[in-house]
Structures are given as C-alpha cells and as structure tokens.
Design a protein around this motif. Structure first.
Motif, PDB file in Angstrom:
ATOM      1  N   VAL A  59      -0.873  -5.108  -3.729  1.00 28.49           N
ATOM      2  CA  VAL A  59       0.352  -5.886  -3.566  1.00 28.49           C
ATOM      3  C   VAL A  59       0.020  -7.296  -3.062  1.00 28.49           C
ATOM      4  O   VAL A  59      -0.627  -7.453  -2.020  1.00 28.49           O
ATOM      5  CB  VAL A  59       1.303  -5.195  -2.565  1.00 28.49           C
ATOM      6  CG1 VAL A  59       2.588  -6.002  -2.396  1.00 28.49           C
ATOM      7  CG2 VAL A  59       1.611  -3.769  -3.010  1.00 28.49           C
ATOM      8  N   GLN A  64      -2.033 -11.157  -9.253  1.00 30.48           N
ATOM      9  CA  GLN A  64      -0.575 -11.128  -9.401  1.00 30.48           C
ATOM     10  C   GLN A  64       0.014 -12.531  -9.341  1.00 30.48           C
ATOM     11  O   GLN A  64       0.862 -12.904 -10.155  1.00 30.48           O
ATOM     12  CB  GLN A  64       0.048 -10.270  -8.304  1.00 30.48           C
ATOM     13  CG  GLN A  64       0.045  -8.775  -8.538  1.00 30.48           C
ATOM     14  CD  GLN A  64       0.810  -8.043  -7.462  1.00 30.48           C
ATOM     15  OE1 GLN A  64       0.607  -8.279  -6.266  1.00 30.48           O
ATOM     16  NE2 GLN A  64       1.686  -7.144  -7.857  1.00 30.48           N
ATOM     17  N   ASP A  71       5.443 -10.437  -5.590  1.00 27.69           N
ATOM     18  CA  ASP A  71       5.499  -9.109  -4.988  1.00 27.69           C
ATOM     19  C   ASP A  71       5.429  -9.216  -3.469  1.00 27.69           C
ATOM     20  O   ASP A  71       4.897 -10.194  -2.927  1.00 27.69           O
ATOM     21  CB  ASP A  71       4.332  -8.262  -5.498  1.00 27.69           C
ATOM     22  CG  ASP A  71       4.589  -6.766  -5.405  1.00 27.69           C
ATOM     23  OD1 ASP A  71       5.676  -6.371  -4.949  1.00 27.69           O
ATOM     24  OD2 ASP A  71       3.695  -5.988  -5.799  1.00 27.69           O
ATOM     25  N   ARG A 139       1.523  -3.803 -10.726  1.00 25.18           N
ATOM     26  CA  ARG A 139       0.674  -3.778  -9.533  1.00 25.18           C
ATOM     27  C   ARG A 139      -0.682  -3.107  -9.781  1.00 25.18           C
ATOM     28  O   ARG A 139      -1.500  -3.026  -8.873  1.00 25.18           O
ATOM     29  CB  ARG A 139       1.374  -3.006  -8.405  1.00 25.18           C
ATOM     30  CG  ARG A 139       2.696  -3.582  -7.941  1.00 25.18           C
ATOM     31  CD  ARG A 139       3.256  -2.818  -6.771  1.00 25.18           C
ATOM     32  NE  ARG A 139       4.435  -3.471  -6.237  1.00 25.18           N
ATOM     33  CZ  ARG A 139       5.686  -2.986  -6.337  1.00 25.18           C
ATOM     34  NH1 ARG A 139       5.905  -1.823  -6.947  1.00 25.18           N
ATOM     35  NH2 ARG A 139       6.698  -3.650  -5.824  1.00 25.18           N
TER      36      ARG A 139
END
Length: 541
Positions: A59, A64, A71, A139
């Motif tokens: 996370v 990401q 996130d 994720r």
C-alpha cells in the motif's frame, strides 16, 4: 537407536520457509545464536515461497504512485475488513490486519528493497470482488524474479551474514515435540527423516514456522466450512505434505489457541502436473477472463457468471455447491495464448530468470509455447475443432456422459451474440468486467478485447478441466502483536512464538475468511521480523 543429537541455541526456529528464514535473518542481526530446523531436503530450502509466484499486497508504494494510484492504509484496511468478514472473536486477527496495512510499506517493501529485491514496474488488480467488497485499487506487486528470486536473495543474505557463525541449519529434521521445563518452553525434540535418529534442541525460545495444514487432506476435509459447499473427494495439494498441522496441534496442547482453522485459501482451478514433486501435487492455473466457466455438465455458471481473478472464495463456494465439485473452462487458442498463465516460479521463467525481452514478447504476442506444452503434457487440456467434438472429449476425460453438448453450444453462442451486438449493448456481467479490466493498464496487457469463443480465426477450441486445490490455511495459532503464542485469556505461553502460515500469517487468522491476494508472503515477512524484535527485547513500533 542411539543417543539423540544435541543442539543448543538462544532460539530454535522450526521451519525453513519464508517466515523461518526472515526470523533467523533478523535474529542474527541482533546477535542471537539460532538453530534453524527444516523437515525437507536442503535443495528445497525456502519452502513454498521459493516456488511461489511472489505477489504481495503493498500500500502506497512508489510503483503505485507512478501509476497514479492514490492508496492509503485506511482504505486498504477497509477493503481488508470487507473481505475478511471478521467475527467479534477475531480481535487479534483484526489488529494484525490493521497493523499490516500501516506497516507493509516500511517493514516489507522497503526492507526487501534494502536486501536487494526488486519489483515489476506495474501493479496488478486481483480480487476486486463480485459485489464491490474486494480491492478498491490495484495493490498486487510482483517480485522481479518471482518467489524464487527474493527467497534465494534472503537465503544468500542468511548464508553470508556477518554473524553466520551463530547459525546452525539442519535439514531432514522432523519435530515431534515441544519441550517444557518449569512451565516454560525450553526446546524441541524430533527425529531425522529417513534414519529415525533422535535429536534434541535446547533453547530459551521456540519459534514455530512450520506452515499450515494444506498438505493434510484428511484435516482439510474434516474442517471444511459448510458454507463453502461439499469438500471434494478429489483434491490436489498445492501446499506440501509436510504442511500437516502437527506443530499447530503441539502448540494447542501447551495452551495455545487454534482459530479459523477451517478457512482456507483454496484454488478452484487446479490441473494435473506432468512432473509432480509428490503424490497429489497439482498446478494452479491463472484463469483467463475471456473464457467461459462451465459447471460439471458443461453449462455456464449463472446468473452470476464465474470469472477468474475476481473473487476466489466465491468461485470455490459456487463450484463446491454443485452435485459434482469440479468445473471446466471453455475458450479458444487465441484467448489461451493471451490470457492463460500458471502460477509459481517454475512456470514463469521469464520473470523468474529476469528475461525482460521474453516477458515483453509473451505479453505482446501471447505465450503460445506454454499453451502448446500444457496441451501436450496435461490430460486436463483438451482441444477440438467443434463444440460437439469438444464435448465428447470432455465426457471421455471425465468418464461420464454429464456434458450437455447442445446446451453448452447454446451458452457459447449466446455469449458470442452479446459481443456481436457491440459494447453499447453489453448486458453480460463477464463482458462488463472485461471492459473494466481493459481500462487498467496492468490488466489490459493480458486481456483480449471482447473475443468471441467461436471465432473461426481464433481456433482451435480448448477446454480445461479444473479440480479444487489446497494452497494456504487462513487460520492458525493465535498470536499477539509481538508474535507470541497466547492462551484463551490472551496471556503469552512463555518462550513460544509462531509466525507465517502456522500463525494464520499473524494473530491466528489475519485474513479472516478470505483474502485480497498477496496477503500471505508479505505478512509472513512482517511476522518474522516482529518475532525477532520481540525476542531480542526491542519494542515493537
């Protein structure tokens, strides 16, 4: 039988999988003397992790952020709880889940990066849930080199550690008892596989890292939850026979608590292995989204169609709720080449061996060689030019006349007709979910764009017979937030710790009744690190 072998250490770790390796590695950092026992042969050091695909739920990673994914630990924990279905008794599992969501980035991702592990520059999006109860965002991070790569790197770190002299590793050692003295755990006893030679380990602390019970099919069937349908008589082992739950039972006899033991992360898409490591060993297919999932009669599941990669627990329950708990996937060659894959490091050599251009070629043009090999070697893969021919071969393989050839062909034609009408008129949930996947770059690269099954240019037709396969036990030994085994009053059992799958990956069931995927190896790493800190007297942040 001669006198037993004797070993002495500050800490004895039972289990040479990823949780045991991380625990031992961290304990060496603290200067502890460690004995690491593993029941398997030395060539299999690393346990299930070394053969795993190597995906982890992370996370807030840099990957990401580069992909525009906003996130947060809070959102991840919300998704986790929606999927887990924690009961009011799951206090410690819930706390472990929240801790993981907040600490996976520094304590797993960055820690691995610091140990020389790298990740693919794209994030996958599995387990979104059929009804919006899964991952809200992508994720799933895949280690470059698969589980083989990062496990080998950690073993290398272990073997070349500056305190390597403080470490003893003994293979083929099966633990048969946890020793106690004065109400505290003081070591282990057992025997050497093959010779029966006894051994004893004296230590101040015992860490159980011996895995779950997925290799013990008798226990799996006995604990199978009623809401998951009927436990199949025909089950593949996707775990290992040594994952038999024996050390979990030992912990229980000393006052530990086993929780959520019936809940498993089983796969609905197991197939026969041409080169099984042991009897009952199966392969896990990463199912194509564009294939039609059929019941044992060859009829499409409905009204909610089954789709791989969306909600594994739901799919398992639907299939096991049938009269006969197995299923089929029907597709054509084009779909298989573009979308089909096998899980594990052995079947992803481009990633395992870090062959970037091979990976790029397979992604852009399809992995035809994999499909050819599976058709050639695996009896569960069937090809045909017509639906009628395919149905006959499916019946021949199953040894029944269950397949409804006319009904199967009608289901296929109905689906293809939806595609012919055009995107504006899609009224099929599978096509809507394919459309959703095509909007995410991580999925788009291995998803066909609304591919019909009976497309004459995409043949031949291909059917795959799937059977259930065990993989991971979601329950385990209850542990506190320091990885200490606790009794029914949440008091620590002195000198006893549990990590990894033995502890349900933390707390006795960090995943509750299901998983967001990628929530096994990474929590095992976190739990091992926490155990080492606690044993060494360092405060758990």
């Amino acid at each position: 039988m001669g006198s037993p072998k004797h070993y002495h250490a500050d800490v004895v770790v039972a289990g040479g999988g990823i949780a045991g390796i991380v625990t031992a590695l961290e304990l060496l950092d603290y200067g502890k003397k460690v004995v690491l026992l593993d029941r398997d042969e030395e060539r299999y050091f690393g346990g299930q992790a070394i053969t795993a695909f190597g995906g982890m739920m992370i996370v807030g990673s840099p990957v990401q952020k580069r992909m525009g994914i906003k996130d947060t630990p809070e959102l991840a924990f919300k998704d986790w709880c929606n999927t887990a279905g924690f009961s009011f008794e799951d206090v410690l599992p819930r706390q472990w889940a929240e801790m993981y969501c907040h600490r996976n980035l520094p304590d797993v991702y960055r820690w691995l990066r610091g140990r020389g592990v790298r990740f693919l520059p794209a994030v996958m999006w599995p387990e979104r849930g059929f009804y919006g109860t899964g991952n809200s965002l992508p994720r799933y991070h895949i280690a470059w080199g698969t589980g083989y790569g990062f496990t080998s790197r950690l073993i290398e770190n272990l073997m070349n550690h500056k305190n390597r002299r403080n470490l003893e590793i003994h293979f083929n050692h099966r633990v048969t008892g946890i020793e106690t003295s004065g109400g505290a755990v003081c070591g282990l006893s057992g025997e050497v596989e093959g010779t029966g030679e006894p051994f004893e380990v004296k230590a101040d602390v015992v860490v159980i890292a011996a895995g779950g019970l997925g290799g013990n099919l008798k226990k799996v069937r006995a604990l199978w939850p009623k809401e998951m349908g009927k436990a199949p008589d025909d089950l593949f082992i996707g775990s290992h026979p040594f994952c038999d739950g024996a050390m979990q039972d030992m912990a229980e006899k000393l006052g530990g608590v086993l929780t959520n033991m019936g809940y498993m992360w089983n796969y609905p898409d197991g197939v026969t292995s041409a080169n099984p490591r042991f009897p009952g060993y199966g392969l896990h297919v990463i199912t194509p989204k564009s294939a039609l999932w059929m019941d044992y009669r060859g009829r499409r599941f409905g009204p909610q169609p089954l789709i791989g990669y969306i909600d594994t627990t739901y799919v398992v329950a639907r299939i096991c709720g049938q009269e006969k708990p197995f299923s089929w996937h029907v597709m054509n060659w084009k779909i298989a080449a573009r979308e089909l894959a096998l899980s594990g490091s052995d079947h992803n050599d481009a990633i395992r061996d870090k062959k970037f251009f091979t990976l790029l070629k397979n992604t852009l043009f399809g992995n035809h060689e994999l499909v050819k090999r599976m058709v050639r070697e695996c009896p569960d893969f069937i090809t045909a030019d017509t639906v009628q021919e395919l149905a006959k071969k499916m019946n021949d393989l199953a040894g029944t006349d269950d397949i409804d050839a006319a009904g199967m062909e009608q289901d296929i034609r109905d689906y293809d007709a939806q595609i012919d009408r055009g995107v504006k008129f899609f009224n099929d949930d599978q096509l809507r979910r394919i459309a959703h996947s095509l909007r995410w770059s991580g999925d788009r690269v291995r998803t066909c764009k609304y591919q019909k099954i009976l497309d004459p240019k995409a043949g031949p037709l291909l059917a795959i017979r799937y059977r259930m396969m065990t993989r991971k036990c979601l329950g385990g030994i209850r542990t506190d937030l320091h990885s200490r085994v606790v009794d029914r009053n949440d008091r620590p059992v002195e000198g006893l710790y549990a990590v990894g799958e033995a502890a349900g990956f933390g707390g006795g069931g960090i995943n509750g009744k299901s998983s967001l995927e990628g929530t096994f190896i990474a929590p095992a790493i976190l739990g091992g690190r926490i155990a080492a800190r606690s044993i060494s007297g360092e405060r758990n942040p």
